[in-house]
Design a protein around this motif. Sequence first.
Motif, PDB file in Angstrom:
ATOM      1  N   PRO A 159     -31.299 -33.038  26.384  1.00  0.00           N
ATOM      2  CA  PRO A 159     -31.594 -31.867  25.554  1.00  0.00           C
ATOM      3  C   PRO A 159     -33.089 -31.533  25.582  1.00  0.00           C
ATOM      4  O   PRO A 159     -33.935 -32.414  25.786  1.00  0.00           O
ATOM      5  N   LYS A 160     -33.395 -30.271  25.366  1.00  0.00           N
ATOM      6  CA  LYS A 160     -34.775 -29.784  25.427  1.00  0.00           C
ATOM      7  C   LYS A 160     -35.672 -30.592  24.488  1.00  0.00           C
ATOM      8  O   LYS A 160     -35.341 -30.814  23.334  1.00  0.00           O
ATOM      9  N   TYR A 162     -36.568 -33.764  24.959  1.00  0.00           N
ATOM     10  CA  TYR A 162     -36.279 -35.199  24.988  1.00  0.00           C
ATOM     11  C   TYR A 162     -36.306 -35.724  26.428  1.00  0.00           C
ATOM     12  O   TYR A 162     -36.005 -34.994  27.377  1.00  0.00           O
ATOM     13  N   HIS A 283     -28.480 -38.414  20.899  1.00  0.00           N
ATOM     14  CA  HIS A 283     -28.823 -37.082  21.395  1.00  0.00           C
ATOM     15  C   HIS A 283     -28.174 -36.745  22.740  1.00  0.00           C
ATOM     16  O   HIS A 283     -28.103 -35.562  23.098  1.00  0.00           O
ATOM     17  N   THR A 328     -24.719 -33.370  24.802  1.00  0.00           N
ATOM     18  CA  THR A 328     -26.141 -33.242  24.503  1.00  0.00           C
ATOM     19  C   THR A 328     -26.275 -32.605  23.129  1.00  0.00           C
ATOM     20  O   THR A 328     -25.479 -31.750  22.747  1.00  0.00           O
ATOM     21  N   SER A 329     -27.312 -32.999  22.385  1.00  0.00           N
ATOM     22  CA  SER A 329     -27.540 -32.440  21.054  1.00  0.00           C
ATOM     23  C   SER A 329     -29.016 -32.586  20.693  1.00  0.00           C
ATOM     24  O   SER A 329     -29.538 -33.703  20.651  1.00  0.00           O
ATOM     25  N   GLU A 330     -29.677 -31.456  20.449  1.00  0.00           N
ATOM     26  CA  GLU A 330     -31.061 -31.515  19.984  1.00  0.00           C
ATOM     27  C   GLU A 330     -31.136 -32.066  18.564  1.00  0.00           C
ATOM     28  O   GLU A 330     -32.078 -32.784  18.215  1.00  0.00           O
ATOM     29  N   ASP A 331     -30.156 -31.729  17.727  1.00  0.00           N
ATOM     30  CA  ASP A 331     -30.148 -32.211  16.337  1.00  0.00           C
ATOM     31  C   ASP A 331     -29.774 -33.685  16.246  1.00  0.00           C
ATOM     32  O   ASP A 331     -30.291 -34.417  15.402  1.00  0.00           O
ATOM     33  N   TYR A 366     -32.740 -41.392  20.018  1.00  0.00           N
ATOM     34  CA  TYR A 366     -34.169 -41.217  19.736  1.00  0.00           C
ATOM     35  C   TYR A 366     -34.780 -42.575  19.441  1.00  0.00           C
ATOM     36  O   TYR A 366     -34.274 -43.350  18.626  1.00  0.00           O
TER      37      TYR A 366
END
Length: 381
Positions: A159-160, A162, A283, A328-331, A366
């Motif tokens: 994801p953007k 990361y 993520h 994928t997950s930015e949150d 993360y």
Amino acid sequence: MKKSKIYKFLGAVVFLSIIAAGIFYWQLPNRHKAIVKSYLLYKTGIIDNQWDVSNDKIEYKMISPDFYIDGIYRSMEGPKATNYVQLTTDSSLIYITGFKVKAIDSKTKATISKDFICHTNIDFNDVSYYSIFNLKNRIGKQYPRMATLSHGFESYEFPKGYGVPMKGKNLLYISTQALNHNLKDIRKLIKHEVTIRYSKDRNTKPLMCRTIFIELPFDENDPYKSPLDPASNMCVPVETKNHVYQDQNGNKLSGHWVIQPGKKTFTSDVNGQLEIKDSLRLHAATIHVHPFSTAIILFDKTTQKVIFKSKITNHTDRIGITKIESFTSEDGIWLYNNHDYELQLNVNNTTNNTIEMMGSMSLFFYDKELDAILKGNELSD
């Protein structure tokens, strides 16, 4: 002894040795034949045995040696090659942001069917990696695999914002293997082109990887006994030497087994593989399964909820995987150490034969601890 008799004796020895070698070769499993065949073709120079490597500021691209496809090579059976790579020549900090593999024609370098891709593994040296980041307490705790690309899952981007951090002088170990489920009458040279994308943006948030996989119990006294009780979660392993593990009670488990015709769901506890001390924020995930899988699911048994489900689309006109859904997950999604998690694999073997199966995920969380180190610039040379 006369020279003529010596020559006859040596000729007979050579002739008998060739016959013995031939008998030994034809008794080998298909995957071992591929290893012997590739070794001889590489050593004699009949086919290209070199990696072709190029590098620029955001991509590291390499082309494998030749893979000679001369018949059916099912999952885990085909010719393969390995290579150590260094993404940058200095020790600067970089972040790996994505991976890609494609099959190409050996001569023209044109892209060909992805059905010739079995898998590509990206591994790292955990001793060197964690020592550089002053995280020596992590050494030996997890299998040092960064990701696996495979048939149906040939490209992936984090994801953007990361990425997986590395110091440029660290080495990655790349292994890539060819596949051919369907074409019996074939004589073809192919290669794999592997691309690793990276960034030097210091605002990138670091990810750490935890690999989880299905591992199933089997009868240690009679491992190949079949059929099994359909209601059990037991398996028949492909072999009892490789991909065999032990649980905390010393029972043997297999990560590479055979499935019977029809539908079935396999489940595996992954708490020990996750090793969550408090909580982790998920993520991203890469997926690796074999044909005839229909879905792989990370499941929270405590809440009875699906963390995420990867749907798998198989070819309808031949053996193979068309697409594997990624995650994928930015949150991000939180996982907790007081929850129980399991990996579930749904399969549907539409043939009349047994099929080899595997199921795994590389989960990317993360990395709060490493982020603090990077921001404080506490890195070793």
